[in-house]
Design a protein around this motif. Structure first.
Motif, mmCIF file in Angstrom:
data_model
loop_
_atom_site.group_PDB
_atom_site.id
_atom_site.type_symbol
_atom_site.label_atom_id
_atom_site.label_comp_id
_atom_site.label_asym_id
_atom_site.label_seq_id
_atom_site.Cartn_x
_atom_site.Cartn_y
_atom_site.Cartn_z
ATOM 1 N N UNK A 137 0.811 -1.225 0.000
ATOM 2 C CA UNK A 137 0.000 0.000 0.000
ATOM 3 C C UNK A 137 0.845 1.276 0.000
ATOM 4 N N UNK A 138 2.064 1.214 0.547
ATOM 5 C CA UNK A 138 2.944 2.381 0.476
ATOM 6 C C UNK A 138 3.316 2.666 -0.983
ATOM 7 N N UNK A 139 3.626 1.601 -1.704
ATOM 8 C CA UNK A 139 4.012 1.777 -3.098
ATOM 9 C C UNK A 139 2.856 2.324 -3.928
ATOM 10 N N UNK A 140 1.648 2.041 -3.464
ATOM 11 C CA UNK A 140 0.490 2.400 -4.264
ATOM 12 C C UNK A 140 -0.165 3.698 -3.813
ATOM 13 N N UNK A 141 0.344 4.325 -2.744
ATOM 14 C CA UNK A 141 -0.403 5.454 -2.171
ATOM 15 C C UNK A 141 -0.367 6.699 -3.054
ATOM 16 N N UNK A 142 0.664 6.822 -3.902
ATOM 17 C CA UNK A 142 0.681 7.979 -4.807
ATOM 18 C C UNK A 142 -0.026 7.669 -6.120
ATOM 19 N N UNK A 143 -0.647 6.531 -6.205
ATOM 20 C CA UNK A 143 -1.388 6.195 -7.418
ATOM 21 C C UNK A 143 -0.743 5.107 -8.254
ATOM 22 N N UNK A 144 0.407 4.593 -7.826
ATOM 23 C CA UNK A 144 1.066 3.531 -8.583
ATOM 24 C C UNK A 144 0.304 2.220 -8.470
ATOM 25 N N UNK A 145 0.317 1.444 -9.564
ATOM 26 C CA UNK A 145 -0.345 0.131 -9.545
ATOM 27 C C UNK A 145 0.577 -0.875 -10.216
ATOM 28 N N UNK A 146 0.571 -2.124 -9.768
ATOM 29 C CA UNK A 146 1.497 -3.094 -10.382
ATOM 30 C C UNK A 146 1.198 -3.341 -11.864
ATOM 31 N N UNK A 147 -0.079 -3.519 -12.191
ATOM 32 C CA UNK A 147 -0.433 -3.831 -13.576
ATOM 33 C C UNK A 147 -1.541 -2.898 -14.034
ATOM 34 N N UNK A 148 -1.653 -2.728 -15.340
ATOM 35 C CA UNK A 148 -2.767 -1.941 -15.867
ATOM 36 C C UNK A 148 -4.068 -2.694 -15.573
ATOM 37 N N UNK A 149 -5.192 -1.975 -15.668
ATOM 38 C CA UNK A 149 -6.469 -2.578 -15.277
ATOM 39 C C UNK A 149 -6.795 -3.828 -16.079
#
Lengths: 317, 447, 323
Positions: free
Chosen positions: B227-239
């Protein structure tokens, strides 16, 4: 070579019924002695291993496996994680195996001449810990390596150095695992060496002592050569054990950081059990097999039966 | 020479024997592997099916006789009474070895009928595509399915069908050791909500005197740090799961903020990253240590820490919000999975048993006793954690949690990413390097 | 060869590092027992909140219950001297609590689980398996080392070769064979594959190679049959190696858990280490329970080992006398 010559002679006399019987009398009991083991071994060991070889040429699917020739092998060598794991495992083996055999030989040699009671005590203390499962030994070692509370960092602190992240640093993690392996006394090896020393004829030592040989000379010239078959056994078994190191990896690092401590069997396990690619896992196992086998044959040439025979010959003259 | 011929001959013979046996063995995938003694024809639904249904379950919570299998054993007894002629065989399987046993059994052609799905690997797309998992849709109406939380149900969905019945959700949240907050005179976040800057400020105040603000570990299939990696809007894969996106500037800045906790602000432990679950939990909860003010944990840790022998004064908080302004959490969903069936009648009966195990009431009981979050809305409305505000807060987080992406190769993708993250957290690589280096590996797995 | 002539100092110099190493080696085993008896979540009158000694790091070197029991006993005696019956009974209760908490996981295992059944299963599986392994492997190892027959080296290398394929990949075919023979969910599924291992034959062969062939030749001239030679000459001479194999094989069978978990579905049929696994919680296994299980599993092997010890010595004397 000597042994095979004799085998040839034994097999070469098959010409008439009478000599058939004679041959059977000579070699028949050998087969009967082998039979029970070979039946079980064939059924529960050779068949599964053979299956693995066959599967290594297939692409495994639960309901639809099919032959793909050597593709698994080609792909295995292209997989950098697998080749990296091969290299890690090779380094691990090269460092730990000689050290653990040497430790076992030295400890056993020191313990053997002690009185019966001391020998019994040391044999038990070095072997009994082997009964604790690797899982628990690994738990103790995780404490020893622990960054904040660990024994090693405590020792390091005494010398005024900064604490070390033993398992967390990319360059250090594999060495830490090697250190762990080397520092755990090789209980089985000690036990075996003691058993082997126990069956050496004591009069050999007596004769050498009368000839004025020093204790170290006796050890080097008589004990160590006579232990060669045991050493060969330990060498093969420790090498297989080191090449197949698995539980320690799962318990200590999971292959990390990055792929720094990834080993072959850990990769094989993930490929087979996690990803369900049994064909690929089998190919990786066969590659591992070829490597170990190659080294084992080499070791046999160096240390195998011929060495023993030659030594005996010399002794008999 | 003779010797050589002999060995050649025997090798050849052995090879043939192996080949024959291996082919025989390899194709021996008998789907109705249980010892079912089915008597009826497919389609004959009037006469109820009789026989044995094999169910694998692991130890759960204890009853007063300290039996950790009592819940399913009681359900078995009740069900057998309702359906004469049907026996349920419960196989007590250790959670840790469940997956290994299952994989060998499937590959060996003798799988159970029902299995409790740990960490959602059984209903993976790979297994669904191979045909080993049965869809459940023919046994559920749309109304019945609507009672499950959408994010939980989605974890079992593939191409419009559902492959398993969700029972409970697990989610990651931050656990705060309030004793340390009190000692240091730091106010915990109001309602468990905070921004990254507020979070960092408090971490700085909490660190010192042997105590650290924060720590966690990074390992394949563990998502405490994500969740830290994703808190600025980053996501592992496209939708649509076709592109790797974890090297976007948002993801890199998220990882950077996470790394800064260790390397810049020094509020995290110097060995953060490579510890394991047990040791990390000990450093957080064991009574003679407790040197960590905040740690992210999966939901089991909440109830564990509140109970003896830890009896900790703790608070559940959300992950801090970053530039995206949204608090992220990741979770997974456990549930019952039915494996490939040959006999329609048996399939129906096995599903009947699953329904029997997953009523509103049973899911409520499981949640309440086992400290997991219910998958059914109706069970959630009964408030299993009425008496435990911390669990209730985590339950709210669970209802909105992001689930682990569902991709055929997810476990390999996950491993590739996590291993790069380990190298970032131990200082071998920068945030950008690590996330960019994962790209080539992940891209080849996305094809 | 003995160290007698080398004097006391040399002897001491030798003993100290050996004893040190032995203690290091024994530590994990000792730790298992201590932790299994460690006091969990306990609160006495002086503590603000309960304390658990189980997971302390560095580990406590002895069960803390002993200290606590002692101090409560002291306080009880003081209270009795003062005639304070209420305090005395309070401390008596605390003493009981300490004892109960020290043994809590043991009483759980023996009262609420099938541990005795598992112990019995494992014992007879390990004994049968070990007996078969030692007998068959000694027979096979003997002929591989001392007999000449076609295929000898082939069998030898086949045995070595099979050890090089990791178990992880042979689990599936082994499982299929067990099912094919209809052994699934029986103890034979554990015993028979246990008899099929390669390392024992290899071990016995290596050991026999070192035994002088002249001894066996002498027996032949006496006109003894093959089986009698084996029984009266080979077995006594191989006793130390057989003892070692007997121990390795027993420990291996005793500690293996993944294979029994895979081939046995009926929980009452499980082996000890496998059965203990079915009691471990999903996320956080109780340390004390884990260690108690390990301790319960370790005691029988330790007894077995100590009983087998004497065969090492026996082999030595027989080998010495005969030549």
């Amino acid at each position: 070579m000597k042994t095979e010559m004799t085998a040839q002679e034994a097999g070469g006399r098959i010409s008439s019924p009478a000599s058939w019987l004679k041959t059977w009398k000579k070699i028949g009991p050998a087969y009967l002695f082998l039979l029970p083991k070979l039946l079980l071994f064939g059924l529960f060991t050779v068949l599964p291993v053979g299956w693995t070889f066959l599967l290594s040429f297939q692409e495994y699917e639960i309901f639809d496996s099919h032959w793909i020739g050597l593709r698994n092998y080609a792909e295995a060598f292209r997989n950098e994680i697998f080749t990296g794991a091969l290299w890690n495992t090779f380094r691990y083996t090269i460092v730990t195996v000689p050290l653990s055999i040497l430790t076992a030989l030295i400890i056993a040699s020191l313990v053997f001449p002690l009185g019966h009671r001391s020998q019994t005590f040391f044999r038990a203390s070095f072997y009994l810990p082997v009964v604790t499962s690797t899982v628990i030994v690994a738990m103790v070692w995780r404490w020893i390596f622990n960054y904040r509370f660990g024994l090693l960092n405590h020792v390091v602190g005494i010398f005024g150095m900064q604490p070390v992240d033993w398992l967390g640093q990319t360059d250090l993690a594999l060495w830490s695992l090697m250190l762990m392996n080397v520092l755990i006394p090789p209980g089985s090896g000690i036990l075996l060496y003691l058993a082997a020393m126990g069956s050496v004829n004591p009069s050999l030592f007596e004769a050498a002592r009368i000839d004025g040989a020093s204790a170290f000379q006796i050890w080097r010239k008589i004990t160590v050569p006579l232990l060669k078959p045991t050493t060969f056994y330990l060498l093969i078994l420790s090498m297989i054990g080191a090449f197949q190191v698995f539980t320690e990896i799962v318990m200590m690092t999971g292959g990390g950081p990055g792929n720094a401590t990834e080993t072959v069997v850990h990769v094989i396990y993930k490929t087979g059990f996690r990803d369900f690619e049994y064909g690929m896992a089998s190919a990786q196992s066969v590659i591992l097999f070829i490597i170990i086998m190659f080294i084992a044959v080499f070791q046999y040439k160096m240390l195998g039966d011929e060495g023993v025979e030659r030594h005996k010959k010399r002794r008999n003259k | 020479m003779k010797m050589w011929k002999w060995s050649k001959l025997s090798t050849a013979l052995l090879g043939v024997a192996l080949f024959v046996s291996a082919c025989g063995g390899g194709d021996n995938n008998d789907p109705a592997a249980g010892k079912s003694s089915s008597t009826n024809e497919p389609g004959a639904t009037e006469k109820a099916w009789t026989g044995e249904i094999v169910v694998w379950d692991g130890p759960r919570w204890s009853d007063d006789k300290e039996n950790k299998y009592h819940w399913i054993e009681n359900k078995k007894a009740e069900f057998e009474k309702l359906h004469p002629g049907v026996t349920i065989k419960i196989v007590q399987t250790p959670w840790a070895e469940m997956e290994d046993k299952l994989n060998v059994s499937i590959a060996g052609g003798a799988w159970p009928d029902l299995v409790y799905n740990v960490s959602n690997r059984m209903a993976s797309i790979k297994n669904i595509e191979s045909g080993i998992v049965e869809p459940i849709d023919e046994f559920y109406t749309a109304d019945e399915l609507a009672d499950f939380y959408p994010n939980a149900l989605k974890e079992y969905e593939y191409e419009g069908k559902h492959y398993g019945v969700p029972v409970s959700t697990r989610v990651h949240s931050l656990l705060l050791n309030l004793e340390i907050f009190k000692q240091k005179g730091v106010e915990p976040p109001v309602d468990g909500k905070w921004t990254y800057d507020e979070f960092l400020e408090k971490m700085k105040q909490l660190t010192g005197g042997g105590v650290h603000g924060f720590s966690t570990y990074i390992m394949p299939s563990y998502y405490e740090a994500w969740p830290f990696l994703m808190m600025d809007g980053g996501r592992p894969l496209s939708d649509d799961l076709t592109q790797y996106t974890f090297d976007s500037p948002e993801a890199i800045s998220g990882l950077q903020k996470f790394l800064d906790l260790k390397f810049v602000h020094e509020v995290a432990l110097p060995d953060m990253g490579m510890s394991n679950v047990g040791d990390t939990y000990q450093a957080f909860a064991a009574q003679d240590k407790r040197l960590m003010a905040v740690q992210p944990w999966n939901s089991w840790a909440i109830a564990s820490s509140q109970k003896e022998p830890y009896a900790m004064d703790l608070m559940v908080a959300e992950y801090p919000t970053g530039d995206s302004g949204k608090s992220i959490s990741m979770g997974d969903v456990l549930g019952w999975v039915m494996l490939k069936q040959k006999d329609e009648g048996k399939k129906q009966m096995a599903m009947e048993f699953v329904k029997f195990l997953t009523t509103t009431e049973e899911i409520f009981i499981t949640a309440k006793n086992y400290g997991v979050f219910p998958s059914r809305i109706s069970s959630g409305e009964q408030r299993p954690f009425e008496a435990n505000p911390q669990m209730e807060r985590a339950q709210q987080i669970a209802e909105n949690a992001m689930m682990v992406p569902r991709h055929t190769n997810w476990q390999k993708i996950d491993e590739a990413i996590q291993k790069e993250l380990q190298l970032a957290v131990n200082g071998t690589k920068t945030a950008e390097q690590a996330l960019k280096d994962a790209r080539s590996q992940v891209e080849s797995l996305l094809k | 060869m003995s160290y007698a002539q080398r004097g006391r100092l040399g002897r001491m110099l030798l003993y100290i590092p050996l004893v040190g190493l032995a203690l290091i080696a024994l530590f994990p085993l000792y730790w298992v027992f201590v932790t299994s008896l460690q006091l969990p979540s306990y609160q006495n009158e002086e503590m603000e909140s309960p304390v658990s000694y189980v997971e302390s790091v560095p580990p406590k070197l002895y069960p803390y219950g002993i200290t606590e029991y002692w101090s409560q006993w002291d306080k009880k005696r003081d209270a009795e001297k003062l005639g304070d019956e209420q305090a005395a009974s309070f401390h008596a209760e605390k003493m009981q609590e300490v004892v109960a908490k020290t043994f809590t996981t043991y009483s759980y295992l023996f009262k609420s689980t099938d541990v005795l059944k598992w112990l019995w299963n494992t014992t007879y599986i390990a004994i049968l398996g070990t007996f078969g392994t030692v007998l068959f492997d000694t027979m096979a190892g003997y002929v591989l080392a001392k007999k000449q027959f076609p295929g000898r080296m082939l069998v030898f290398w086949l045995i070595i070769a099979t050890m090089m394929i990791p178990d992880q990949v042979t689990l599936v075919p082994s499982f299929m064979i067990v099912r094919l023979l209809d052994l699934f969910d029986t103890h034979w599924a554990v015993i028979l594959p246990g008899l099929a291992g390669a390392f024992g034959v290899f071990l016995m062969r290596q050991f026999m190679i070192a035994v002088p062939s002249e001894l066996l030749e002498a027996a032949k001239i006496d006109g003894a049959g093959e089986w009698r030679t084996f029984r009266t000459i080979v077995i006594p001479m191989a006793a130390p190696a057989m003892a070692a194999l007997g121990i390795f094989s027993f420990v291996g069978l005793w500690n293996s858990f993944l294979w029994p978990i895979i081939v046995i579905n009926d929980s009452k049929m499980l082996t000890l280490t496998a059965g203990l696994k079915t009691l471990q919680d999903a996320n956080l296994s109780s340390f004390k329970l884990l260690m108690t299980g390990a301790a319960v599993a370790a005691v029988p092997i330790m007894i077995y080992f100590l009983l087998f010890q004497r065969y090492f010595v026996k082999g030595l004397t027989v080998g010495g006398v005969k030549e």
